[in-house]
Write a protein that holds these residues in place. Structure first.
Motif, PDB file in Angstrom:
ATOM      1  N   PHE A  88      15.369  37.037   9.920  1.00 43.24           N
ATOM      2  CA  PHE A  88      17.003  38.300  10.228  1.00 43.24           C
ATOM      3  C   PHE A  88      17.236  36.716  10.216  1.00 43.24           C
ATOM      4  O   PHE A  88      17.352  35.634  11.068  1.00 43.24           O
ATOM      5  CB  PHE A  88      16.022  37.684  11.765  1.00 43.24           C
TER       6      PHE A  88
ATOM      7  N   GLU B 101      18.453  38.524  17.922  1.00 46.98           N
ATOM      8  CA  GLU B 101      17.577  38.074  17.593  1.00 46.98           C
ATOM      9  C   GLU B 101      16.027  39.281  17.700  1.00 46.98           C
ATOM     10  O   GLU B 101      15.652  39.355  17.629  1.00 46.98           O
ATOM     11  CB  GLU B 101      16.753  36.830  17.118  1.00 46.98           C
ATOM     12  N   HIS B 104      16.248  42.489  16.932  1.00 44.97           N
ATOM     13  CA  HIS B 104      15.249  42.675  15.765  1.00 44.97           C
ATOM     14  C   HIS B 104      13.741  42.539  15.844  1.00 44.97           C
ATOM     15  O   HIS B 104      13.013  44.114  15.268  1.00 44.97           O
ATOM     16  CB  HIS B 104      15.665  41.974  14.725  1.00 44.97           C
ATOM     17  N   HIS B 109      12.286  45.583  13.471  1.00 45.90           N
ATOM     18  CA  HIS B 109      12.684  45.565  11.998  1.00 45.90           C
ATOM     19  C   HIS B 109      11.764  44.974  10.766  1.00 45.90           C
ATOM     20  O   HIS B 109      11.301  44.073  11.527  1.00 45.90           O
ATOM     21  CB  HIS B 109      14.401  44.999  12.352  1.00 45.90           C
ATOM     22  N   PRO B 111      11.685  41.994   9.042  1.00 44.78           N
ATOM     23  CA  PRO B 111      11.632  40.143   7.991  1.00 44.78           C
ATOM     24  C   PRO B 111      11.774  40.980   6.697  1.00 44.78           C
ATOM     25  O   PRO B 111      11.177  41.419   6.060  1.00 44.78           O
ATOM     26  CB  PRO B 111      11.729  39.146   9.215  1.00 44.78           C
ATOM     27  N   GLU B 129      21.553  45.218  11.287  1.00 41.65           N
ATOM     28  CA  GLU B 129      22.244  44.125  12.247  1.00 41.65           C
ATOM     29  C   GLU B 129      23.017  45.083  13.364  1.00 41.65           C
ATOM     30  O   GLU B 129      23.092  44.535  14.185  1.00 41.65           O
ATOM     31  CB  GLU B 129      23.319  43.317  10.823  1.00 41.65           C
TER      32      GLU B 129
END
Lengths: 118, 220
Positions: A88, B101, B104, B109, B111, B129
């Motif tokens: 990410f 971070e 996420h 989420h 990656p 995002e």
């Protein structure tokens, strides 16, 4: 003395089954009445507590011995499994190519250090 | 680009934030420490300056010359992850970047790799995002705690931002989202709307709930 658990295999088995059943980690945690943070720690290679471990193997429908490591297996597994790189990123969307390259190398270095630690 | 968060997503984030704070022994009026959450989740968080020597040129670029371009990243050696952040930013921004971070991770989420295309253009993941932004904001400044803390500081946004350890920008967005105007203020607004004969449609549109919001608005 209690034998260590093959955390990576346990995590992989849970991940496969929860995907098949279309469950998020959070939903699985609710179903097993566990804290979702247990699964994040599992992903980080930390062994679960005994009670949580039994709940997980019960949900998987396997014996609780199935993920107990054999003598020397741990070292063997470490050599065999190097995870896949992914990321990410929290950065600007528009970057100069050299900045994008610098960020990519930074993420690769962070990955490499983790992989070497395995 | 406009980003619309899925129905119910914001409530879910507030609930995750509440549960997470509870696990850390924090109430919704206390300052949240993203590093403490990372430690609780066994996720390493390091400054990019701590990476091996081979990256020293890249680190110099990202902390000195292009210091505003890069905030943080989560590197995955799947399934394990590690967060690296830019130490050149002020502490409040570092906290927001690390919380982003972790956001996420909390909203699960997936990656990806590589992060850029062949021309160095970042692959667009605006929806994710915006979601990580919202999750981070809920962790740092919970909707349930903000009104009381803001009132304690007499409505002073900068002092409230300092209390929670976030930027004034983030606090401003959270106040707008979490602290709706009081009934008295709404009554006054309604009265002025009735008098706004010149542009009644516009006045109504301003009060319309559920309208599409821009990505900067969503990032609260």
């Amino acid at each position: 003395m209690r034998r260590p658990i093959d955390v990576s295999a346990l995590y992989g088995a849970l991940d496969s089954k929860r995907r098949m059943e279309d469950l998020s980690w959070r939903a699985l945690a609710r179903e097993l009445e566990l804290s979702p943070s247990i699964f994040t720690r599992l992903a980080q290679g930390s062994e679960p507590e005994k009670d949580s471990y039994f709940l997980m193997t019960e949900w998987l429908g396997v014996s609780s011995d199935d993920f107990v490591e054999r003598e020397g297996q741990s070292e063997e597994r470490r050599r065999d499994t190097v995870g896949e790189i992914a990321t990410f990123l929290h950065s600007d969307k528009k970057l100069k190519p050299e900045t994008a390259e610098a960020i990519t190398r930074i993420v690769e270095a962070a990955y490499r250090e983790m992989a070497e630690k395995e | 680009m406009n980003v619309v968060l899925p129905q119910g997503f914001k409530d879910e984030c507030e609930e995750i934030a509440r549960e997470t704070r509870e696990e850390l022994g924090l109430d919704d009026e206390q300052r949240f420490d993203p590093w403490a959450l990372a430690e609780f989740l066994h996720i390493d968080v390091d400054s990019i300056e701590s990476l091996d020597q081979s990256t020293s040129r890249d680190v110099r670029r990202l902390t000195k010359f292009d210091h505003d371009r890069f905030s943080a990243a989560t590197a995955f050696c799947k399934p394990e992850c590690r967060i690296v952040f830019n130490p050149a930013h002020p502490p409040a921004r570092q906290r927001e970047s690390v919380a982003h971070e972790l956001g996420h991770v909390l909203v699960e989420h997936e990656p990806t790799w590589p992060p850029f295309d062949e021309e160095g253009k970042r692959f667009s993941r605006e929806q994710e995002e915006a979601e990580a932004d919202y999750m981070a904001a809920a962790l740092l400044v919970p909707a349930s705690g903000l009104p009381a803390v803001l009132a304690d500081y007499g409505g002073d946004i900068a002092a409230t931002a300092d209390h929670y350890g976030v930027t004034v920008d983030l606090m401003r967005q959270r106040v707008e989202h979490c602290c709706p105007p009081s009934p008295i203020a709404v009554e006054a607004d309604n009265a002025s709307m009735l008098m706004a004969e010149e542009a009644p449609d516009q006045a109504k549109a301003d009060l319309e709930p559920g309208r599409e919001v821009s990505s900067s608005e969503t990032a609260i």
